[in-house]
Design an enzyme around this catalytic site. Sequence first.
Site, PDB file in Angstrom:
ATOM      1  NE  ARG A 118      13.486   0.836 -19.488  1.00  0.00           N
ATOM      2  CZ  ARG A 118      12.644  -0.227 -20.049  1.00  0.00           C
ATOM      3  NH1 ARG A 118      11.708  -0.438 -19.511  1.00  0.00           N
ATOM      4  NH2 ARG A 118      13.070  -0.520 -21.453  1.00  0.00           N
ATOM      5  CE  LYS A 153      -2.599  -9.189   0.849  1.00  0.00           C
ATOM      6  NZ  LYS A 153      -3.033 -10.383   0.695  1.00  0.00           N
ATOM      7  CE  LYS A 185      -7.444  -7.854   6.965  1.00  0.00           C
ATOM      8  NZ  LYS A 185      -6.294  -7.610   5.876  1.00  0.00           N
ATOM      9  CD  GLU A 214     -10.177 -10.806   7.569  1.00  0.00           C
ATOM     10  OE1 GLU A 214      -9.486 -10.606   6.582  1.00  0.00           O
ATOM     11  OE2 GLU A 214      -9.664 -11.170   8.702  1.00  0.00           O
ATOM     12  CG  ASP A 235      -9.974 -14.692   5.655  1.00  0.00           C
ATOM     13  OD1 ASP A 235      -9.594 -14.338   4.190  1.00  0.00           O
ATOM     14  OD2 ASP A 235      -9.089 -14.605   6.266  1.00  0.00           O
TER      15      ASP A 235
END
Length: 298
Positions: A118, A153, A185, A214, A235
């Site tokens: 597993r 992410k 950002k 960004e 964006d």
Amino acid sequence: MRESTEQALRAASLDPVWVQRVIVDAFAEDLGPDFLDVTSVATIPDAQNDTADLVARADGVVAGLAVAAAVFDLVGEVTGSDRTVEVSLVAHDGQRVARGDVLATVTGPTRLLLTAERTALNLLCRMSGVATHTRAWADALAGTKAMVLDTRKTTPGLRALEKYAVRAGGGTNKRMGLHDVAMIKDNHKVAAGGVGAAYRRVREAFPDVPVQVEVDTIAEAVEAVEAGAGFLLLDNMTPAQLREVVAAVGDRAELEATGGLTLPVAAEYGATGVDFISVGALTHSSPILDIALDLREE
């Protein structure tokens, strides 16, 4: 861990010491504080040996075979056994595989094979799922200059493995974390008083660190380039807006389209002339590639 496995991990730009730590932690999660597989110990004689195949249960792209091999290399050590498992890889990372294909063969004590099963599959299926999803994006962008990028992410603790899987699937890695690339950002722009001010502050504080900015509008893109930015994240722009930015910026900066893009529109966005398309879903939403371990029947 066998030397050949360590070499394969290094060839994949994966640190064998770090990979071993990930595997040992995964074994501890599965086997508990005593590193014990109670079912296998109770039902299988210690002296029994078998051969098993790692078999694809679906079509896809495989990634993580060296990581799976490392699991079988380490299972004897972590469970206190002086016996070992032999691993023979049949496929290679980045290879397209079909349902029923044998990816690797493992031979050794049956208890160890099933104890490692597993943990090996969790890592291999996850990485192969990321590679398979990435390959779909790379295929969709074929014929354009755009390459598919990953993001931060990722699954906590597994970033290096997932980013490697993106590479195996034909994608490109963006920054590894907050330390190696500065990414300005929206919140940074608000805090600093504008895109130009934010860029200048980063460049003054860390002159050798790559800077990405960004932007949400064509005017912001021009402002960022004029401030010195060489990489822009565009964006949530439409294809028409992206083409306008490409025309306005030219070759003064690399351009990345980002923001909720999906496979059905990949080719349309790639055709705008941007250099990259970033897809957080490569690592946060890829389904696994189903792979199983099958004991051979004598």
